[in-house]
Design an enzyme around this catalytic site. Structure first.
Site, mmCIF file in Angstrom:
data_model
loop_
_atom_site.group_PDB
_atom_site.id
_atom_site.type_symbol
_atom_site.label_atom_id
_atom_site.label_comp_id
_atom_site.label_asym_id
_atom_site.label_seq_id
_atom_site.Cartn_x
_atom_site.Cartn_y
_atom_site.Cartn_z
ATOM 1 N N GLU A 130 63.063 -13.964 62.430
ATOM 2 C CA GLU A 130 62.948 -15.203 61.829
ATOM 3 C C GLU A 130 64.066 -15.859 61.174
ATOM 4 O OE1 GLU A 130 60.272 -16.901 62.838
ATOM 5 O OE2 GLU A 130 59.118 -15.165 63.542
ATOM 6 N N CYS A 168 62.594 -22.536 55.622
ATOM 7 C CA CYS A 168 63.166 -22.355 56.827
ATOM 8 C C CYS A 168 62.777 -23.593 57.664
ATOM 9 C CB CYS A 168 62.782 -21.064 57.501
ATOM 10 S SG CYS A 168 61.078 -20.782 57.476
HETATM 11 P P1 NAP Z 1 69.324 -13.477 53.379
HETATM 12 O O1 NAP Z 1 70.377 -13.411 52.239
HETATM 13 O O2 NAP Z 1 69.666 -13.324 54.563
HETATM 14 O O3 NAP Z 1 68.289 -12.391 52.943
HETATM 15 C C1 NAP Z 1 66.836 -12.183 53.564
HETATM 16 C C2 NAP Z 1 66.459 -10.588 53.280
HETATM 17 O O4 NAP Z 1 67.245 -9.733 54.125
HETATM 18 C C3 NAP Z 1 66.546 -10.274 51.661
HETATM 19 O O5 NAP Z 1 65.528 -9.409 51.565
HETATM 20 C C4 NAP Z 1 67.894 -9.516 51.599
HETATM 21 O O6 NAP Z 1 67.755 -8.730 50.632
HETATM 22 C C5 NAP Z 1 67.802 -8.751 52.957
HETATM 23 N N1 NAP Z 1 69.226 -8.206 53.318
HETATM 24 C C6 NAP Z 1 70.446 -8.735 53.121
HETATM 25 N N2 NAP Z 1 71.217 -7.717 53.623
HETATM 26 C C7 NAP Z 1 70.816 -7.038 54.308
HETATM 27 C C8 NAP Z 1 71.211 -5.904 54.778
HETATM 28 N N3 NAP Z 1 72.252 -5.860 55.169
HETATM 29 N N4 NAP Z 1 70.180 -5.031 55.512
HETATM 30 C C9 NAP Z 1 68.914 -5.140 55.329
HETATM 31 N N5 NAP Z 1 68.349 -6.058 54.675
HETATM 32 C C10 NAP Z 1 69.203 -7.026 54.214
HETATM 33 O O7 NAP Z 1 68.217 -14.831 53.316
HETATM 34 P P2 NAP Z 1 68.008 -15.537 52.101
HETATM 35 O O8 NAP Z 1 68.930 -15.972 51.204
HETATM 36 O O9 NAP Z 1 66.911 -14.374 51.109
HETATM 37 O O10 NAP Z 1 66.950 -16.696 52.610
HETATM 38 C C11 NAP Z 1 67.420 -17.916 52.970
HETATM 39 C C12 NAP Z 1 67.646 -17.890 54.292
HETATM 40 O O11 NAP Z 1 66.419 -17.364 55.148
HETATM 41 C C13 NAP Z 1 67.726 -19.222 54.911
HETATM 42 O O12 NAP Z 1 68.780 -19.259 55.924
HETATM 43 C C14 NAP Z 1 66.418 -19.733 55.597
HETATM 44 O O13 NAP Z 1 66.635 -20.562 56.755
HETATM 45 C C15 NAP Z 1 65.827 -18.175 55.924
HETATM 46 N N6 NAP Z 1 64.789 -18.135 56.347
HETATM 47 C C16 NAP Z 1 64.060 -18.193 57.521
HETATM 48 C C17 NAP Z 1 62.762 -18.048 57.580
HETATM 49 C C18 NAP Z 1 61.905 -18.146 58.963
HETATM 50 O O14 NAP Z 1 60.766 -17.770 59.024
HETATM 51 N N7 NAP Z 1 62.615 -18.299 59.932
HETATM 52 C C19 NAP Z 1 61.684 -18.343 56.406
HETATM 53 C C20 NAP Z 1 62.561 -18.101 55.299
HETATM 54 C C21 NAP Z 1 63.667 -18.235 55.253
HETATM 55 P P3 NAP Z 1 68.672 -8.898 49.292
HETATM 56 O O15 NAP Z 1 68.081 -9.929 48.491
HETATM 57 O O16 NAP Z 1 68.244 -7.471 48.303
HETATM 58 O O17 NAP Z 1 70.041 -9.023 49.520
#
Ligand code: NAP
Length: 509
Positions: free
Chosen positions: A255, A292
């Site tokens: 997602e 999102c």
């Molecule tokens: P993110 O930086 O991509 O992080 C998401 C999750 O992935 C966090 O738990 C992060 O952990 C983890 N993560 C990061 N690098 C990783 C890796 N190499 N391996 C495994 N896990 C890893 O996103 P965010 O800043 O938290 O959220 C914002 C983004 O999420 C926006 O772009 C938004 O559109 C999207 N989003 C999408 C949805 C949907 O349902 N489609 C819902 C909400 C948000 P750490 O925090 O420990 O780095």
């Protein structure tokens, strides 16, 4: 300061550092820290997998009862969770309720689905089909639980609901879960998991928690497991491309982010127009635009663009931005310093194509990660690229004109390259029919609002447990929620063939 622990191998484990600080985005004060240094991820995965047999032995009704217990355990600490979401996420109380009550509501929805499925242990897919001359020889497709663990990785914006909506589907399917919230706002998830564990709501191992980085977690996964990821498209690419994930064929459900659009149809007036302005305002300000599903692009017939800017600007002007602990405040800060930097850079990057027509990027407060709300205007949406590609994850939307035809609106909406949701506001049935046909293939959800439902309509950014969440293309192609559709990532399809009546009996059909 609170030190977050991870719940792995049946106990709470304190990391050994290095530490990541969690802050209060209103005050910039460090309020907690997290680390998974020293966590044995292999043992965590094995412990969780070992809970599979206990979950699979339960009927759907019994699994549903577990979900209800988990929902009640979360609800019992609701006030605490709301306070933590305000402190760690910069949520207003209303934003926090959206997350916390969304979690319990979703678990209860799936508890009810479990109850309705009753004594079965696997899902039946479709009707049995005859495979011989006699009616006795039949085949039945079933959806059986994966014999692995679901790794539920979530974004920072929904620390409660994000884990609950994945876990509800996995548990009802019969699969244990290890939650991995975004570290920045993990305080809320940590307390939520504590409450569920303390209540003894689930068999041991059915719920684990990683508070911090994932270490070598992926090295321990096989094709029996599933990674359910929510976050940015960049992180999704990294996870999908991880050597072990590729080598072992680990299923990944994504997602990701999305340039969701709203379209105002020509001739939309009165109640329909009011709903359009009301929803646009909500999507920009709720959770400070950090959803999102928030509306990032708004398409308006060219001759109405100035009016919409004036009306939406006036409405945005009623929202008080500030400390979310104050009752009158309608929008808090962004969740982290990093989000603030990213939102500022995003608006700057859109600068060549769009200009600010309402609001100011500079915060009025002297501390805290405050930003916007902002309305941008791009006059040449067909010539523009970045406004269709760059997700500014904050209270920012770009208004753009179109020529008033459904074909033009759809072609611009499609420039988002696949989104979670799009919304259309109008009463011209020909326009609506054409827009639905042209836009449905590019979205997980379409919200159509006309005058008859305008006052009751639910804003497009609200995800419902009984409707699909997930979109194609850039949105990640994932499948979540949508009632039993949401069990999809956690089950294996199998055709069971043989003595039809006997098989029906064995499966509880
Ligand atoms: P993110 O930086 O991509 O992080 C998401 C999750 O992935 C966090 O738990 C992060 O952990 C983890 N993560 C990061 N690098 C990783 C890796 N190499 N391996 C495994 N896990 C890893 O996103 P965010 O800043 O938290 O959220 C914002 C983004 O999420 C926006 O772009 C938004 O559109 C999207 N989003 C999408 C949805 C949907 O349902 N489609 C819902 C909400 C948000 P750490 O925090 O420990 O780095």
């Amino acid at each position: 300061m609170q030190t977050l622990t991870s719940y792995v191998g049946g106990r709470w484990v304190t990391g050994e550092g290095p530490w990541t600080d969690l802050t209060d985005p209103t005050t910039e004060e460090v309020i907690a820290r997290a680390s998974t240094g020293g966590v044995d991820f292999g043992a965590a995965v094995r412990h969780a997998r070992a809970a599979g047999p206990a979950l699979r032995a339960l009927t759907f009704a019994e699994r549903g009862a577990l979900l209800e217990k988990a929902a009640k355990a979360i609800h019992a600490v609701r006030e605490e969770l709301l306070d933590l979401a305000i402190a760690n996420g910069g949520n207003t109380r209303s934003d926090a309720k959206f997350d916390v009550d969304g979690a319990t509501g979703t678990l209860m929805h799936y508890a009810e689905l479990g109850r309705a499925l009753g004594g079965r242990r696997v899902l039946l897919e479709g009707e049995p089909s005859n495979i011989g001359r006699s009616g006795r020889l039949q085949g039945q497709h079933v959806l059986a639980p994966r014999h692995g663990v679901a790794i539920a990785i979530n974004a920072f914006n929904f620390p409660c609901w994000g884990l609950a909506e994945k876990a509800a589907c996995a548990w009802l399917a019969g699969v244990p879960v290890i939650g991995k919230p975004a570290t920045a706002t993990a305080l809320v998830t940590w307390r939520m998991v504590q409450a569920v564990v303390e209540a003894g709501a689930l068999p041991e191992g059915a719920l684990g928690l990683i508070s911090g980085g994932v270490g070598d977690l992926f090295d321990h996964l096989t094709w029996r497991d599933v990674v359910a990821f929510t976050g940015s498209a960049d992180t999704a690419r990294r996870i999908r491309g991880h050597a072990r994930i590729l080598e072992n064929g680990v299923a990944v459900n994504v997602e990701a982010d999305s340039l969701n659009a709203a379209v105002l149809a020509p001739g939309a007036e009165d109640a329909t127009y009011d709903a359009f302005i009301r929803d646009a305002h909500k999507e920009i300000t709720q959770k400070a635009g950090q959803k999102c599903t928030a509306t990032r692009r708004i398409f308006v017939p060219r001759d109405r663009l100035d009016d919409v800017i004036a009306d939406l600007g006036e409405r945005l002007g009623t929202t008080i931005v500030g400390d979310p602990r104050r009752d009158e405040v309608g929008m808090g800060p962004l969740a982290t310093k990093e989000q603030l930097r990213s939102a500022r850079e995003g608006v700057e990057a859109l600068g060549g194509e769009a200009r600010v027509v309402w609001g100011q990027p500079a915060a009025k407060q002297d501390r805290g990660y405050f930003f916007g709300p902002l309305l941008l205007r791009a006059d040449d949406p067909h010539g523009a690229t970045r406004v269709h590609e760059l997700e500014v994850f904050g209270p920012v939307s770009t208004l753009m004109p179109y020529d008033g035809t459904a074909a033009d609106a759809a072609s611009l909406v499609q420039r988002g390259d696949g989104s979670l949701v799009a919304s259309i506001y109008g009463d011209d049935r020909e326009f609506l029919a054409a827009a639905i046909v042209e836009m449905a293939g590019w979205h997980g959800r379409l919200v159509v609002t006309d005058e008859k439902i305008a006052d009751k309509a639910i804003a497009p950014g609200t995800v419902l447990p009984n409707l699909l969440h997930g979109g194609p293309g850039r949105a990640g192609g994932g499948t979540e929620l949508g009632g039993l559709i949401g069990l999809g990532p956690y089950v294996q399809r199998c055709a069971v063939q043989g003595n039809g009546p006997l098989i029906a009996k064995l499966l509880g059909a």
